[in-house]
Write a protein that holds these residues in place. Structure first.
Motif, mmCIF file in Angstrom:
data_model
loop_
_atom_site.group_PDB
_atom_site.id
_atom_site.type_symbol
_atom_site.label_atom_id
_atom_site.label_comp_id
_atom_site.label_asym_id
_atom_site.label_seq_id
_atom_site.Cartn_x
_atom_site.Cartn_y
_atom_site.Cartn_z
ATOM 1 N N LYS A 187 0.853 -1.190 0.000
ATOM 2 C CA LYS A 187 0.000 0.000 0.000
ATOM 3 C C LYS A 187 0.887 1.238 0.000
ATOM 4 O O LYS A 187 1.943 1.248 0.652
ATOM 5 C CB LYS A 187 -0.917 0.014 1.225
ATOM 6 C CG LYS A 187 -2.022 -1.043 1.191
ATOM 7 C CD LYS A 187 -2.968 -0.886 2.376
ATOM 8 C CE LYS A 187 -4.108 -1.905 2.307
ATOM 9 N NZ LYS A 187 -5.046 -1.758 3.452
ATOM 10 N N HIS A 188 0.458 2.268 -0.727
ATOM 11 C CA HIS A 188 1.203 3.516 -0.812
ATOM 12 C C HIS A 188 0.469 4.627 -0.059
ATOM 13 O O HIS A 188 -0.760 4.711 -0.111
ATOM 14 C CB HIS A 188 1.398 3.930 -2.279
ATOM 15 C CG HIS A 188 2.333 3.035 -3.025
ATOM 16 N ND1 HIS A 188 2.536 3.133 -4.388
ATOM 17 C CD2 HIS A 188 3.137 2.016 -2.598
ATOM 18 C CE1 HIS A 188 3.424 2.221 -4.761
ATOM 19 N NE2 HIS A 188 3.787 1.531 -3.705
ATOM 20 N N TYR A 189 1.266 5.483 0.615
ATOM 21 C CA TYR A 189 0.687 6.561 1.425
ATOM 22 C C TYR A 189 1.421 7.872 1.157
ATOM 23 O O TYR A 189 2.599 7.875 0.788
ATOM 24 C CB TYR A 189 0.802 6.231 2.918
ATOM 25 C CG TYR A 189 0.019 5.010 3.338
ATOM 26 C CD1 TYR A 189 -1.300 5.106 3.770
ATOM 27 C CD2 TYR A 189 0.615 3.740 3.316
ATOM 28 C CE1 TYR A 189 -2.015 3.982 4.162
ATOM 29 C CE2 TYR A 189 -0.091 2.616 3.703
ATOM 30 C CZ TYR A 189 -1.400 2.747 4.126
ATOM 31 O OH TYR A 189 -2.111 1.633 4.509
ATOM 32 N N GLU A 190 0.696 8.961 1.347
ATOM 33 C CA GLU A 190 1.296 10.297 1.303
ATOM 34 C C GLU A 190 0.944 11.028 2.592
ATOM 35 O O GLU A 190 -0.118 10.812 3.164
ATOM 36 C CB GLU A 190 0.759 11.106 0.109
ATOM 37 C CG GLU A 190 1.378 10.709 -1.206
ATOM 38 C CD GLU A 190 1.020 11.694 -2.328
ATOM 39 O OE1 GLU A 190 0.467 12.775 -2.013
ATOM 40 O OE2 GLU A 190 1.292 11.378 -3.494
ATOM 41 N N PHE A 191 1.855 11.869 3.030
ATOM 42 C CA PHE A 191 1.579 12.744 4.180
ATOM 43 C C PHE A 191 2.256 14.074 3.912
ATOM 44 O O PHE A 191 2.931 14.246 2.885
ATOM 45 C CB PHE A 191 2.041 12.106 5.497
ATOM 46 C CG PHE A 191 3.404 11.468 5.447
ATOM 47 C CD1 PHE A 191 4.531 12.169 5.840
ATOM 48 C CD2 PHE A 191 3.552 10.155 4.998
ATOM 49 C CE1 PHE A 191 5.780 11.580 5.798
ATOM 50 C CE2 PHE A 191 4.805 9.553 4.953
ATOM 51 C CZ PHE A 191 5.921 10.264 5.357
ATOM 52 N N GLN A 192 2.080 15.001 4.806
ATOM 53 C CA GLN A 192 2.487 16.385 4.529
ATOM 54 C C GLN A 192 3.962 16.519 4.151
ATOM 55 O O GLN A 192 4.321 17.277 3.254
ATOM 56 C CB GLN A 192 2.196 17.273 5.743
ATOM 57 C CG GLN A 192 2.370 18.760 5.442
ATOM 58 C CD GLN A 192 1.876 19.629 6.585
ATOM 59 O OE1 GLN A 192 1.534 19.136 7.649
ATOM 60 N NE2 GLN A 192 1.834 20.937 6.377
ATOM 61 N N SER A 193 4.811 15.740 4.827
ATOM 62 C CA SER A 193 6.250 15.911 4.592
ATOM 63 C C SER A 193 6.858 14.835 3.692
ATOM 64 O O SER A 193 8.070 14.803 3.504
ATOM 65 C CB SER A 193 6.992 15.911 5.936
ATOM 66 O OG SER A 193 6.737 14.710 6.642
ATOM 67 N N GLY A 194 6.028 13.946 3.135
ATOM 68 C CA GLY A 194 6.617 12.939 2.278
ATOM 69 C C GLY A 194 5.689 11.797 1.900
ATOM 70 O O GLY A 194 4.466 11.968 1.819
ATOM 71 N N SER A 195 6.277 10.615 1.691
ATOM 72 C CA SER A 195 5.513 9.464 1.223
ATOM 73 C C SER A 195 6.055 8.184 1.858
ATOM 74 O O SER A 195 7.195 8.143 2.322
ATOM 75 C CB SER A 195 5.598 9.360 -0.304
ATOM 76 O OG SER A 195 6.957 9.218 -0.702
ATOM 77 N N ALA A 196 5.248 7.144 1.853
ATOM 78 C CA ALA A 196 5.667 5.860 2.432
ATOM 79 C C ALA A 196 5.005 4.714 1.684
ATOM 80 O O ALA A 196 3.917 4.858 1.119
ATOM 81 C CB ALA A 196 5.298 5.805 3.914
ATOM 82 N N ALA A 197 5.675 3.568 1.678
ATOM 83 C CA ALA A 197 5.114 2.342 1.109
ATOM 84 C C ALA A 197 5.106 1.277 2.194
ATOM 85 O O ALA A 197 6.107 1.096 2.900
ATOM 86 C CB ALA A 197 5.924 1.880 -0.089
ATOM 87 N N LEU A 198 3.986 0.608 2.333
ATOM 88 C CA LEU A 198 3.837 -0.467 3.304
ATOM 89 C C LEU A 198 3.892 -1.806 2.579
ATOM 90 O O LEU A 198 3.106 -2.052 1.655
ATOM 91 C CB LEU A 198 2.506 -0.323 4.048
ATOM 92 C CG LEU A 198 2.115 -1.474 4.978
ATOM 93 C CD1 LEU A 198 2.975 -1.475 6.226
ATOM 94 C CD2 LEU A 198 0.637 -1.369 5.357
ATOM 95 N N HIS A 199 4.836 -2.672 2.956
ATOM 96 C CA HIS A 199 4.957 -4.007 2.375
ATOM 97 C C HIS A 199 4.657 -5.031 3.464
ATOM 98 O O HIS A 199 5.343 -5.057 4.490
ATOM 99 C CB HIS A 199 6.370 -4.252 1.846
ATOM 100 C CG HIS A 199 6.754 -3.414 0.678
ATOM 101 N ND1 HIS A 199 6.979 -3.941 -0.576
ATOM 102 C CD2 HIS A 199 6.946 -2.072 0.564
ATOM 103 C CE1 HIS A 199 7.306 -2.962 -1.409
ATOM 104 N NE2 HIS A 199 7.296 -1.816 -0.740
ATOM 105 N N VAL A 200 3.652 -5.853 3.237
ATOM 106 C CA VAL A 200 3.353 -6.963 4.143
ATOM 107 C C VAL A 200 3.710 -8.244 3.398
ATOM 108 O O VAL A 200 3.127 -8.538 2.355
ATOM 109 C CB VAL A 200 1.873 -6.977 4.572
ATOM 110 C CG1 VAL A 200 1.622 -8.130 5.552
ATOM 111 C CG2 VAL A 200 1.471 -5.649 5.202
ATOM 112 N N VAL A 201 4.678 -8.983 3.915
ATOM 113 C CA VAL A 201 5.195 -10.153 3.208
ATOM 114 C C VAL A 201 5.242 -11.358 4.144
ATOM 115 O O VAL A 201 5.547 -11.214 5.332
ATOM 116 C CB VAL A 201 6.593 -9.853 2.611
ATOM 117 C CG1 VAL A 201 7.603 -9.529 3.703
ATOM 118 C CG2 VAL A 201 7.103 -11.005 1.770
#
Length: 288
Positions: free
Chosen positions: A55-69
């Motif tokens: 899943k991909h996310y954005e927030f005020q200061s940047g971005s993040a990717a969540l990997h569940v493996v």
């Protein structure tokens, strides 16, 4: 950033199925290791209907990717090298959750590189090396020099990875930096192929000779995994070997590997009668 990302993993960390959570932060402006996200959250779980979920996310200061493996898929990545970033994530990520020291033990395993895993991984790299060398040789002799060049370059890469593993290290993304320190003669072969001043056909011809020597000298080491399996019983039908759980990782290159071992005198073929006259089943066995 921790406060922003905490809700993404906090609830999962309380689930008994979750083994560990790692955070890999972007450290450079150009960051393919994190897919150019500011942060990668890697959540390792025991099992899941979906082995890998992102899943991909954005927030005020940047971005993040969540990997569940799943643990099984992660181990496959580490063994096969099909997701080279995974080694970096596991080894260098910040530990946010560590159930029963799971990540600590995983890192210890990668550092120690147990002999059984090392032998298996060497077998994988040797099979790929053999395939690329033979494809490159065929293309060279048919005058397809650019395609031959590509295959020989890949063959050298597999030879480099094999050398790193042989010396007890886990191959990293920057494998040539490792090889330069561990076995500089292989690094020189790579340099000669890429930067040599001779014509491309001459460079390939020289590298084919060097690769053939390396294949011969590394055969016993490279095939040790497969030979140890063949030794487990007197004879094997091809489909039995192909379906063996430890061989499936390189089953696609198994015919070429068996032919190579037969040519080098490590194994022999055994004929067994079929219902048809003059037609035999072929079995494989260790040559005493």
């Amino acid at each position: 950033m921790d406060d922003i990302l905490r809700p993404l993993y906090q609830e999962r960390a309380s689930n008994e199925n979750t083994l560990g959570v790692l955070d890999v932060e972007k450290t450079k402006a150009f960051s393919p290791g994190t897919d150019h996200f500011d942060s990668i959250l890697l959540i390792i779980v025991k099992e899941s209907d979906q082995p890998w979920m992102i899943k991909h996310y954005e927030f005020q200061s940047g971005s993040a990717a969540l990997h569940v493996v799943t643990e099984e898929l992660l181990n496959s990545w580490l063994m096969l090298g099909t997701n080279k970033r995974a080694v970096d994530w596991v080894m260098n990520g910040k530990v946010l959750f560590n159930r029963n020291e799971y990540i600590t033990r995983l890192r210890d395993r990668l550092h120690e590189f147990p002999a059984e895993e090392r032998t298996h991984k060497i077998g994988l790299e040797f099979a790929k090396l053999l395939r690329r060398y033979n494809d490159g040789k065929e293309l060279f002799h048919s005058g397809q020099y650019l395609d031959a060049f590509n295959n020989i370059m890949h063959a050298l890469h597999h030879l480099a990875r094999l050398s790193v593993i042989e010396h007890g290290y886990y191959p990293e993304v920057t494998v040539w930096n490792q090889v330069k320190m561990i076995q500089p003669e292989i690094f020189k072969l790579y340099e000669e192929l890429v930067t040599g001043e001779e014509s491309i056909d001459k460079r390939i011809e020289l590298l084919l000779l060097a690769s053939e020597f390396s294949l011969s000298s590394k055969t016993k080491l490279g095939a040790n995994h497969l030979l140890s399996i063949i030794k487990q019983k007197d004879e094997w039908a091809y489909h039995e070997l192909m379906e063996h759980s430890e061989v499936q990782d390189y089953a696609i290159d198994l015919p070429m590997l068996l032919t190579h071992l037969k040519d080098k005198g490590y194994i022999k073929t055994v004929k067994r009668e079929t219902k048809s006259k003059n037609l035999y089943h072929r079995y494989y066995a260790i040559k005493e």
